[in-house]
Design an enzyme around this catalytic site. Structure first.
Site, PDB file in Angstrom:
ATOM      1  N   LYS A 120     -15.805   7.465   6.325  1.00  6.49           N
ATOM      2  CA  LYS A 120     -15.252   6.586   7.177  1.00  6.49           C
ATOM      3  C   LYS A 120     -15.073   5.147   6.804  1.00  6.49           C
ATOM      4  O   LYS A 120     -14.017   4.486   6.940  1.00  6.49           O
ATOM      5  CB  LYS A 120     -15.860   6.600   8.440  1.00  6.49           C
ATOM      6  CG  LYS A 120     -15.404   5.903   9.668  1.00  6.49           C
ATOM      7  CD  LYS A 120     -14.099   6.448  10.205  1.00  6.49           C
ATOM      8  CE  LYS A 120     -13.327   5.692  11.167  1.00  6.49           C
ATOM      9  NZ  LYS A 120     -11.957   6.319  11.243  1.00  6.49           N
ATOM     10  N   GLU A 175       1.848   8.849   6.897  1.00 12.18           N
ATOM     11  CA  GLU A 175       0.542   8.763   7.521  1.00 12.18           C
ATOM     12  C   GLU A 175       0.316  10.322   7.956  1.00 12.18           C
ATOM     13  O   GLU A 175      -0.827  11.122   7.951  1.00 12.18           O
ATOM     14  CB  GLU A 175       0.646   8.156   8.631  1.00 12.18           C
ATOM     15  CG  GLU A 175      -0.635   8.116   9.706  1.00 12.18           C
ATOM     16  CD  GLU A 175      -1.849   7.707   8.877  1.00 12.18           C
ATOM     17  OE1 GLU A 175      -1.977   7.296   7.976  1.00 12.18           O
ATOM     18  OE2 GLU A 175      -2.839   8.047   9.576  1.00 12.18           O
ATOM     19  N   GLY A 224     -24.428   0.235  -1.067  1.00 10.47           N
ATOM     20  CA  GLY A 224     -23.731  -0.615  -2.185  1.00 10.47           C
ATOM     21  C   GLY A 224     -23.653  -0.325  -3.310  1.00 10.47           C
ATOM     22  O   GLY A 224     -24.104   1.005  -3.396  1.00 10.47           O
TER      23      GLY A 224
HETATM   24  C1  G6P Z   1     -11.244   5.294   4.549  1.00 13.14           C
HETATM   25  C2  G6P Z   1     -10.987   6.066   5.756  1.00 13.14           C
HETATM   26  C3  G6P Z   1      -9.632   5.824   6.622  1.00 13.14           C
HETATM   27  C4  G6P Z   1      -9.255   4.368   6.437  1.00 13.14           C
HETATM   28  C5  G6P Z   1      -9.611   3.687   5.005  1.00 13.14           C
HETATM   29  C6  G6P Z   1      -9.337   2.199   5.074  1.00 13.14           C
HETATM   30  O1  G6P Z   1     -10.571   6.120   3.462  1.00 13.14           O
HETATM   31  O2  G6P Z   1     -11.506   7.438   6.012  1.00 13.14           O
HETATM   32  O3  G6P Z   1      -9.504   6.434   7.774  1.00 13.14           O
HETATM   33  O4  G6P Z   1      -7.885   4.358   6.616  1.00 13.14           O
HETATM   34  O5  G6P Z   1     -10.780   4.018   4.732  1.00 13.14           O
HETATM   35  O6  G6P Z   1     -10.491   1.817   6.123  1.00 13.14           O
HETATM   36  P1  G6P Z   1     -10.280   0.531   7.083  1.00 13.14           P
HETATM   37  O7  G6P Z   1     -11.691   0.433   7.659  1.00 13.14           O
HETATM   38  O8  G6P Z   1     -10.231  -0.897   6.110  1.00 13.14           O
HETATM   39  O9  G6P Z   1      -9.073   0.535   7.906  1.00 13.14           O
END
Ligand code: G6P
Length: 608
Positions: free
Chosen positions: A603, A481, A98
């Site tokens: 991630k 994408e 955090g």
């Molecule tokens: C990070 C990940 C992406 C993902 C984004 C949003 O940048 O590397 O793969 O699309 O976060 O994450 P979420 O869990 O909110 O879809």
């Protein structure tokens, strides 16, 4: 983003901590560390780089209580001195995920009180702050509660003290943390996957919870310090579901899991004869009836899913829809439309910006909220009135794949339900869409069969430094994408444009060294797209076209065609995503990058 594991047990916890950290590697990190307590001492091991490096330094480390961490740098560069755990005066150790916003003020105060800072992190203030309360004779629990009351920001923390070998404290507000229940042992972790080898019984902590954890029991206190009970849930995730199996990378595995992930996500509608709002929650029928427009908030790949949904919702359901990047919306002064349904789309359900955007929307007066999310117990799901869970299963590769296509499936179901409710879907159309949805997993499997050809095609990209992706209409977000996937994992600079915008700028970049990748579905915009492709060819650009059957775009000098199966109508964006995922994957393989853990990325982005 940072990962936390902790354990208090009757056995040596070091293997549990290291295995847990390894399983959290997918979140993204640059250094790792752990601390164990034994014989009235704290022993800390830290390392920059991989968890494997940390493990090799831990051969002689053991203890019956410990906390561990993978760090994704925010305050202070990635280095051993900035790696967690942070320890105050050899006495109190803390791991943290955090951001502490008021750390500078706290740091000056603690500095003046004689606490020596050995890192540049915001976390170190938490260790000293807890220690300062602990030194005044408070229990470790009360000292932690007192320290937390002084913090502004987001945290999930694990705390141990050298003179308390039997208890670990943990707390969360704004960052994910859960409690794992064992027999005569207890654990904490950022997510379920970290603890699957040791337990399947979990307590998902609420915002503001603080927990005192011993070997044989634990007590949870809520934000007001009252004792509370929280339900124990049995995870349905199997240990195998987070194993790599026969695949080379998680990303490859997850690309191939898409037929099953889609079938699971669509199960509720595919097994029924008609679409009902109830799949979004008990109050959905009432809420949708009152809905006049839709606002989708998301980040990254999930944002792209929202962009596709806008085309569907406006065209099929006739409902006005806006889509906004969560990190922008949360700070923007916007005019709240009454009767707007706010839809947050997220794989993890923990993304800090999406959570903040949702809270901002609620403050703006939006009380109709829907989460489309892959993690049932996540913060976003709990914060929304309505929900639709995608059932992609755990996604480990940083670059999102199966989460994206299942989000699209969920958003298409939302479109159909909305459309039906608004009297725009005849019984015949409903049956036709249901039939297409049932067929979708098989259609995706057919596209996956193109893998060997795409692997071959990827060889032509390894030496490139830039790439341009083109799409139109529903497939423009798919071009976005595709470009995102390529840049994330192969580090090739990639941009996406709606093909009609070519002549307003990007055409200037086109030459023989700029591959132009085009998504060419057999839809109403095909002829327009063909003209755009001519514009590229006329400038010597090399075209790579993913074309549906019967598009009549032929292979020629400088035009490479990847033949897609039949056109899938409104579901075509889902099919056209697959080859772009595979292309990015095989280009990254050619370049030898770290496919599942690309540099600088995480991630789960649980900080701003
Ligand atoms: C990070 C990940 C992406 C993902 C984004 C949003 O940048 O590397 O793969 O699309 O976060 O994450 P979420 O869990 O909110 O879809």
């Amino acid at each position: 983003m940072c990962g936390i594991v902790g354990a208090v047990s009757e056995r040596n916890v070091v293997p549990i901590l290291l295995e847990g950290l390894q399983r959290l590697e997918y979140r993204g990190y640059d250094s790792a560390g752990l601390v164990v307590g034994h014989g009235g001492q704290l022993e800390r091991v830290r390392s920059i780089g991989r968890v494997a490096d940390l493990a090799s330094k831990c051969a002689n480390t053991s203890g019956l209580i410990g906390i561990a961490h993978t760090r994704w740098a925010t305050h202070g560069v990635p280095s051993e001195r900035n790696a967690h755990p942070h320890i105050s005066k050899n006495h109190v150790a803390v791991v943290h995920n955090g951001i502490i916003e008021n750390y500078e003020i706290l740091r000056s105060r603690l500095d003046a009180e004689g606490y020596e800072f050995t890192s540049d992190t915001d976390t170190e203030v938490i260790a000293h702050l807890i220690n300062s309360h602990y030194a005044r004779g408070n229990s470790l629990l009360s000292a932690t509660q007192a320290a937390l009351a002084e913090l502004v920001g987001a945290y999930a923390i694990g705390v141990i003290a050298s003179d308390n070998p039997d208890h670990m404290i943990c707390a969360r507000r704004g960052s994910p943390l859960l409690l794992g229940i064992g027999i005569e042992e207890h654990f904490i972790a950022s997510d379920v996957s970290a603890l699957l080898p040791v337990t399947r019984r979990f307590v998902h902590l609420e915002e503001g919870d603080v927990v005192e954890i011993g070997r044989s029991g634990y007590q949870i206190y809520d934000a007001e310090s009252s004792r509370v009970e929280r339900e124990i849930q049995i995870s349905e995730l199997s240990n195998e579901s987070v194993q790599l199996g026969a695949y080379r990378h998680y990303m490859q595995k997850e690309i191939h899991e898409q037929p099953q992930a889609l079938a699971d996500t669509l199960e509720s509608v595919c097994n029924s004869q008609s679409l009902v709002p109830g799949i979004f929650g008990a109050e959905a029928a009432q809420t949708f009836a009152e809905t006049g427009s839709i606002l989708i908030l998301a980040c990254g790949t999930s944002y792209h899913a929202g962009l596709v949904a806008r085309y569907w919702l406006e065209e099929i359901a006739g409902i006005r829809c806006t889509v906004e990047v969560a990190s922008e919306y949360r700070y923007r002064v916007s005019v709240a439309e009454p009767k707007t349904l706010v839809v947050v789309v997220s794989q993890s359900g923990e993304t800090a910006d999406t959570q903040a955007a949702l809270n901002h929307a609620k403050k703006n007066g939006h009380d109709h909220t829907l989460a489309i999310c892959n993690v049932a117990e996540s913060a976003l799901v709990r914060l929304c009135k309505l929900r639709m869970l995608t059932r992609a299963g755990p996604e480990i590769g940083v670059a999102s794949t199966k989460a994206f296509t299942t989000q699209l499936a969920a958003l298409f179901m939302l479109t159909l339900v909305m459309s039906k409710q608004r009297g725009r879907l005849s019984a015949e159309q409903e049956q036709k869409h249901l039939h297409e949805l049932r067929h979708l997993p098989a259609a995706v499997q057919k596209v996956l069969d193109l893998e060997p050809q795409i692997a071959k095609l990827a060889e032509q990209f390894a030496g490139k430094h830039h790439a341009l992706f083109l799409g139109r209409g529903l497939h423009y977000p798919i071009a976005l994408e595709g470009a995102l996937k390529l840049k994330e994992i192969s580090y090739i600079h990639a941009e996406a444009y709606p093909a009609g915008e070519l002549k307003h700028g990007p055409l200037a970049l086109v030459d023989k060294d700029m591959p132009v990748i085009s998504v060419a579905p057999n839809d109403a915009l095909l002829e327009k797209l063909k003209s755009n492709l001519q514009e590229v060819r006329a400038r010597g650009g090399e075209l790579y076209v993913f074309a549906d059957a019967h598009t009549h775009i032929s292979e020629a000098d400088g035009i490479h065609i990847m033949q897609m199966p039949e056109h899938a109508g409104y579901l075509s964006p889902i099919l056209h995503t697959i080859p772009l995922q595979l292309l990015a994957y095989y280009v990254a393989l050619q370049k030898g990058t770290d496919v599942d853990k690309p540099r600088n990325l995480a991630k789960s982005v649980t900080v701003e």
